[in-house]
Design a protein around this motif. Structure first.
Motif, PDB file in Angstrom:
ATOM      1  N   LYS A  35       0.846  -1.198   0.000  1.00  0.00           N
ATOM      2  CA  LYS A  35       0.000   0.000   0.000  1.00  0.00           C
ATOM      3  C   LYS A  35       0.880   1.246   0.000  1.00  0.00           C
ATOM      4  O   LYS A  35       2.102   1.162   0.146  1.00  0.00           O
TER       5      LYS A  35
ATOM      6  N   GLY B 213       1.957   7.162  -6.502  1.00  0.00           N
ATOM      7  CA  GLY B 213       0.610   6.610  -6.359  1.00  0.00           C
ATOM      8  C   GLY B 213      -0.332   7.473  -5.567  1.00  0.00           C
ATOM      9  O   GLY B 213      -0.106   8.666  -5.351  1.00  0.00           O
ATOM     10  N   VAL B 214      -1.384   6.851  -5.085  1.00  0.00           N
ATOM     11  CA  VAL B 214      -2.434   7.515  -4.337  1.00  0.00           C
ATOM     12  C   VAL B 214      -2.442   6.968  -2.911  1.00  0.00           C
ATOM     13  O   VAL B 214      -2.113   5.800  -2.685  1.00  0.00           O
TER      14      VAL B 214
ATOM     15  N   ASN C 285      -3.644   5.089  -0.049  1.00  0.00           N
ATOM     16  CA  ASN C 285      -4.664   4.026   0.058  1.00  0.00           C
ATOM     17  C   ASN C 285      -4.467   3.184   1.310  1.00  0.00           C
ATOM     18  O   ASN C 285      -4.866   2.020   1.342  1.00  0.00           O
TER      19      ASN C 285
ATOM     20  N   GLN D 210      -5.393   4.142 -13.716  1.00  0.00           N
ATOM     21  CA  GLN D 210      -4.417   3.761 -12.701  1.00  0.00           C
ATOM     22  C   GLN D 210      -4.652   4.550 -11.418  1.00  0.00           C
ATOM     23  O   GLN D 210      -5.239   5.637 -11.431  1.00  0.00           O
ATOM     24  N   SER D 211      -4.180   3.973 -10.292  1.00  0.00           N
ATOM     25  CA  SER D 211      -4.380   4.601  -8.984  1.00  0.00           C
ATOM     26  C   SER D 211      -3.439   5.786  -8.827  1.00  0.00           C
ATOM     27  O   SER D 211      -2.260   5.610  -8.510  1.00  0.00           O
TER      28      SER D 211
ATOM     29  N   ASP E 235      -3.583  10.258  -7.824  1.00  0.00           N
ATOM     30  CA  ASP E 235      -4.422  11.387  -7.402  1.00  0.00           C
ATOM     31  C   ASP E 235      -3.587  12.669  -7.423  1.00  0.00           C
ATOM     32  O   ASP E 235      -3.201  13.192  -6.380  1.00  0.00           O
TER      33      ASP E 235
END
Length: 342
Positions: free
Chosen positions: A198, A228-229, A231, A263-264, A266
């Motif tokens: 994660k 990534g984001v 999570n 895709q993840s 943000d």
């Protein structure tokens, strides 16, 4: 006691030569030299007393009788005889120079206030599994480590700390000016050293903020590099950003890698974090963009002046080295040209 005179003469000549060299190197009159431990000068009495005692205990050399005065005059002293007391003089001069070196001579003219420019920086690096993607060479993590290494090398006066995060966050290094050790730690970072299942951006920001609590610098900066984001459970990135704003810490975010639709990722949240804290949000989709990002970051970071203590330039080595050279010359002369036999 008459033998003391040539010894003292040679000693004064060697001492004057050495002090002349010191004045030449320092580039100023010797009166601008101050002593930090002047009481050590009293040790100079020891070799002088030893020399006086030795001269008093040395028996007079045997004399030779000549039937004719002309014969005696023709046997005048040679060069070796004239220089017989040179080693003793050099040894005495060396002892006096060593006493002066122990007194810690310092230059009063070179007294200055040490100042350097720097800020405190915390770097938070993503170690989630997605950092293994090879859209940057050889992968995102290695490309990030390379630019971070160059960034540290180009901020020599800053205290820099580092944290890494995946599913949770961990300190790589507290704030430090030992950049050699810090750069080694950066190079050793590998995927798998943390749980990378994660991406806990909030935990990474929170731990980096904790590292900056050790700082008393007027300017503090946090650099977040992720692909990534958020999570993971735990600290919310927006809450960490609010704390950074309250403490006056600017957060610069770097979104690394090319991300296809779905895709993840943000980028909006990263822009919000940077905007709230007065930082800037970067996007680096390739190698060159990543290098340019950190170059622009270097240009944006201001520098704050940190004043140090008053210091004086140490000059003891200017007396120590001539003393050692005189002792070496003394040993060479005693074992070669001016060697004495019983």
């Amino acid at each position: 006691m008459r033998s003391l005179l040539p010894i003292l003469g040679f000693a004064l000549a060697a001492l004057a030569l050495a002090l002349g060299g010191v004045a030449l190197v320092v580039g100023q009159d010797l009166r601008f030299i101050v002593l930090d431990n002047p009481w050590w000068l009293l040790t100079a009495i020891i070799p002088l007393l030893a020399l006086a005692v030795r001269a008093g205990l040395t028996p007079r050399p045997p004399t030779m009788q000549f039937s004719r005065t002309r014969s005696a005059r023709s046997l005048g002293p040679g060069l070796a005889a004239r220089l017989a007391h040179l080693p003793d003089g050099m040894r005495l001069a060396a002892a006096l120079l060593l006493a002066f070196a122990l007194a810690r001579p310092q230059s009063s003219r070179l007294t200055d206030r040490v100042e350097h420019e720097g800020i405190d920086i915390a770097i938070a690096l993503d170690l989630s599994e997605s950092m293994e993607a090879d859209d940057l060479f050889p992968n995102r993590l290695e490309a990030a480590k390379e630019v971070i290494d160059q960034f540290i090398a180009r901020r020599p006066h800053d205290r820099i700390g580092m944290v890494a995060f995946g599913a949770h966050a961990s300190t790589v290094s507290p704030l430090t000016v030992d950049h050699g050790v810090l750069r080694q730690l950066v190079r050793r970072l590998q995927l798998g050293s943390l749980d990378g299942s994660k991406t806990a951006i909030g935990a990474g920001l929170g731990l980096a903020l904790n590292r900056l609590k050790e700082s008393d610098a007027a300017t503090q900066v946090l650099v977040l590099l992720t692909d990534g984001v958020h999570n993971a459970e735990g600290i919310d990135p927006d809450s960490a950003a609010a704390e950074a704003k309250e403490r006056g810490i600017a957060v610069y975010t770097v979104l690394i890698g090319r991300h296809a639709s779905g895709q993840s990722v943000d980028p909006g949240r990263l822009e919000r974090i940077a905007g709230l804290t007065g930082g800037y949000a970067y996007t680096a989709e390739d190698q060159q963009a990543l290098v340019t990002t950190f170059q622009d970051l270097l240009d944006k970071l201001e520098r704050s002046t940190i004043a140090g203590e008053h210091v004086r330039a140490e000059l003891f080595f200017l007396f120590l080295w001539p003393a050692l050279l005189l002792l070496l010359a003394d040993v060479l002369l005693r074992s070669t040209r001016l060697r004495r036999f019983p």
